[in-house]
Scaffold this motif. Structure first.
Motif, mmCIF file in Angstrom:
data_model
loop_
_atom_site.group_PDB
_atom_site.id
_atom_site.type_symbol
_atom_site.label_atom_id
_atom_site.label_comp_id
_atom_site.label_asym_id
_atom_site.label_seq_id
_atom_site.Cartn_x
_atom_site.Cartn_y
_atom_site.Cartn_z
ATOM 1 N N ALA A 278 0.826 -1.218 0.000
ATOM 2 C CA ALA A 278 0.000 0.000 0.000
ATOM 3 C C ALA A 278 0.855 1.261 0.000
ATOM 4 O O ALA A 278 0.431 2.302 -0.513
ATOM 5 N N GLN B 240 1.597 1.886 -3.509
ATOM 6 C CA GLN B 240 0.348 2.286 -4.159
ATOM 7 C C GLN B 240 0.085 3.774 -3.952
ATOM 8 O O GLN B 240 -0.317 4.484 -4.874
ATOM 9 N N LYS B 241 0.332 4.277 -2.752
ATOM 10 C CA LYS B 241 0.126 5.697 -2.475
ATOM 11 C C LYS B 241 1.175 6.560 -3.169
ATOM 12 O O LYS B 241 0.891 7.678 -3.594
ATOM 13 N N GLY C 75 -4.829 -1.709 -9.148
ATOM 14 C CA GLY C 75 -5.512 -2.873 -8.608
ATOM 15 C C GLY C 75 -4.594 -3.711 -7.737
ATOM 16 O O GLY C 75 -3.372 -3.537 -7.732
ATOM 17 N N ILE C 76 -5.173 -4.621 -6.988
ATOM 18 C CA ILE C 76 -4.405 -5.522 -6.135
ATOM 19 C C ILE C 76 -4.864 -6.953 -6.378
ATOM 20 O O ILE C 76 -6.001 -7.193 -6.809
ATOM 21 N N PRO D 12 -9.704 3.941 -7.084
ATOM 22 C CA PRO D 12 -8.315 3.488 -7.224
ATOM 23 C C PRO D 12 -7.907 3.307 -8.680
ATOM 24 O O PRO D 12 -8.687 2.832 -9.507
ATOM 25 N N ASP E 244 -11.856 -7.394 -6.616
ATOM 26 C CA ASP E 244 -10.896 -6.431 -6.093
ATOM 27 C C ASP E 244 -11.640 -5.497 -5.149
ATOM 28 O O ASP E 244 -12.356 -4.583 -5.580
ATOM 29 N N HIS E 245 -11.490 -5.730 -3.848
ATOM 30 C CA HIS E 245 -12.310 -5.001 -2.881
ATOM 31 C C HIS E 245 -11.987 -3.509 -2.832
ATOM 32 O O HIS E 245 -12.779 -2.715 -2.311
ATOM 33 N N THR E 246 -10.840 -3.094 -3.382
ATOM 34 C CA THR E 246 -10.488 -1.677 -3.319
ATOM 35 C C THR E 246 -11.439 -0.823 -4.152
ATOM 36 O O THR E 246 -11.609 0.367 -3.862
ATOM 37 N N ASN F 237 -14.388 0.116 -1.862
ATOM 38 C CA ASN F 237 -14.172 0.986 -0.709
ATOM 39 C C ASN F 237 -14.733 2.390 -0.902
ATOM 40 O O ASN F 237 -15.276 2.976 0.050
#
Length: 479
Positions: A212, A215-216, A229-230, A226, A398-400, A403
């Protein structure tokens, strides 16, 4: 005479560095030995190094080797004595401590300008296990771990293309975390690769403890949705690399980043490639529809109850009115309280041990839902709406991507509570405009819908795979 003094100068510097480390850093093990009346030192950190490897491949060969008629120096030890495969020679004494904290072992000899750096790094790691975030009914069961080398091997196991590049770098002034940029050189956007390298090389950060952080760093612009992806599944990452994506493997993280990623790619599950084309098309459509449901159900309830009950049949209006007779709150406060309770249950179930998280989640939802309805604090219809909305928020692989819905849902409830269906329409329009105007590293976030490309839309829902059939023809065959 000058050469001897020069060598002794460097020797003193190395020996002084050993003495300095011995006094200041008690975590460093210093093994002293003598060969032909010449002193030597082996330095390593026991918590980071493989002690069996050090004993078998460094200490034993050095002590048991026959040095008769041979000039004992660092180059000879490196080339003919030590068995370690990854070995190098350096002469900068200021780098010794850096090599040690990276898990290397350092061999220093008296009256020698240079020293040996041997890779003896070892860290405790868990074995490859089944995915926890992205479970599948059909497909490979291996997932990434926190070990960098293991994760790279899982990718190379599936992609045996010589064009597969792994650009390795270190990020973090204190943590010196290994970060790998993985891509196919013949398919990737070279400008995006250069941007990634420059961004990671220029960043000033003390440590990178999880993916993460990277990612930021790469998300230079603050955006709600986002752009990266993750995934924890190696087959999903391999498929992304084959599609020309860039993947980031971070040491200490079992999550691999993939980008650029748009909205529709986030709605695509790994097993969609393994299922029947009609089933995969249905599931993709279902996920997109449920994505809309997760954000619209609660504000739609507010709009109907507070402003537009007349859009319902008369019989349903009476049922809805009777269910809200004892409710002391308006619909906005009612639905907001239930959504907050749902968020509390989500967070609690994530933090609790697995053995009791499932039980507490189910029992808590049933008990609390039944209790608040019996007490007359909320209507049973509101409980059903919030339950459906909460379940819908877990639809994406992809739960992001889901969010942002947790934040936007409350925004939609409040704007609908003030303006009714007009506010609901304006809120949905604002969200769609935001999603369509966003870019993911130069690509549209809503591609292929905005801009619209019919062929790509068909390929997405038909799960089309580009392939070429290679026919082996006999060169001697007559045309």
């Amino acid at each position: 005479m000058i050469t001897m003094s020069f060598g002794k100068f460097f020797s003193d510097k190395n020996i002084n560095k050993v003495n300095e480390i011995e006094k200041s850093n008690k975590d460093v093990v210093i093994r002293k030995f003598n060969i032909d009346c010449k002193k030597g030192y082996l330095l390593y950190i026991s918590s980071l190094s493989d002690r069996n490897k050090i004993s078998e491949y460094i200490i034993k060969p050095i002590l048991n080797h026959n040095y008769s008629e041979k000039t004992l120096n660092i180059d000879y030890l490196c080339d003919s004595v030590i068995y370690i495969d990854d070995i190098s020679v350096d002469s900068d004494e200021n780098k010794i401590i850096n090599y040690l904290v990276e898990g290397n072992s350092v061999v220093i000899m008296e009256s020698e300008e240079k020293y040996i750096v041997a890779d003896t790094y070892k860290v405790e790691k868990r074995s490859v296990q089944t995915p926890e975030l992205q479970n599948v009914l059909r497909g490979p069961r291996d997932s990434f771990t926190e070990n960098y080398e293991t994760n790279i091997s899982l990718i190379r196991y599936r992609i045996k293309d010589p064009n597969l590049n792994v650009d390795k770098m270190s990020v973090g002034d204190s943590s010196k975390t290994t970060v790998g940029i993985v891509y196919l050189s013949n398919k990737v956007n070279k400008n995006l690769v250069n941007y990634t390298k420059n961004k990671l090389n220029s960043v000033q950060i003390d440590g990178v403890l999880e993916a993460a952080y990277i990612q930021k760093i790469l998300n230079d612009k603050k955006t709600l949705f986002p752009k990266i992806g993750i995934s924890e599944r190696s087959d999903t990452i391999a498929s992304a690399i084959l599609g020309g994506k860039i993947c980031i493997v971070v040491e200490g993280s079992n999550i691999v980043l993939v980008y650029p990623e748009n909205f529709f790619e986030a709605m695509e599950a790994g097993e969609d490639h393994y299922e029947n084309v009609y089933l995969s098309s249905f599931l993709k459509t279902l996920r997109i529809v449920v994505f809309g449901m997760s954000i619209l159900l609660s504000p739609l309830y507010v709009a109907v109850v507070s402003f537009h009950p007349d859009i319902l049949p008369a019989s349903y209006i009476l049922i809805l009115a009777s269910s809200r007779i004892s409710v002391p709150f308006n619909s906005v406060l009612e639905i907001t309280m239930l959504e907050i309770v749902a968020e509390i249950l989500k967070e609690s179930s994530l933090r609790l041990p697995k053995q009791i998280a499932t039980t507490l989640g189910v029992v808590g939802a049933i008990v609390i839902g039944q209790a608040v309805v019996s007490a007359g604090l909320v209507s049973y219809l509101a409980v059903i709406i919030v339950a459906l909305s909460t379940i819908s928020s877990f639809i994406s692989p992809d739960h992001t991507i889901m969010n942002p819905i947790r934040v936007l849902k409350f925004f939609m409830i409040f704007i609908t509570g003030f303006l009714g269906l007009f506010g609901l329409t304006m809120g949905v329009t604002l969200i769609i405009i935001t999603m369509c105007s966003n870019e993911s590293f130069g690509e549209s976030f809503m591609e292929p819908v905005a801009p619209f490309e019919l062929r790509k839309v068909k390929d997405y829902f038909s799960n089309d795979i580009d392939y070429t059939i290679k026919n082996k023809r006999d060169n001697n065959k007559n045309s």
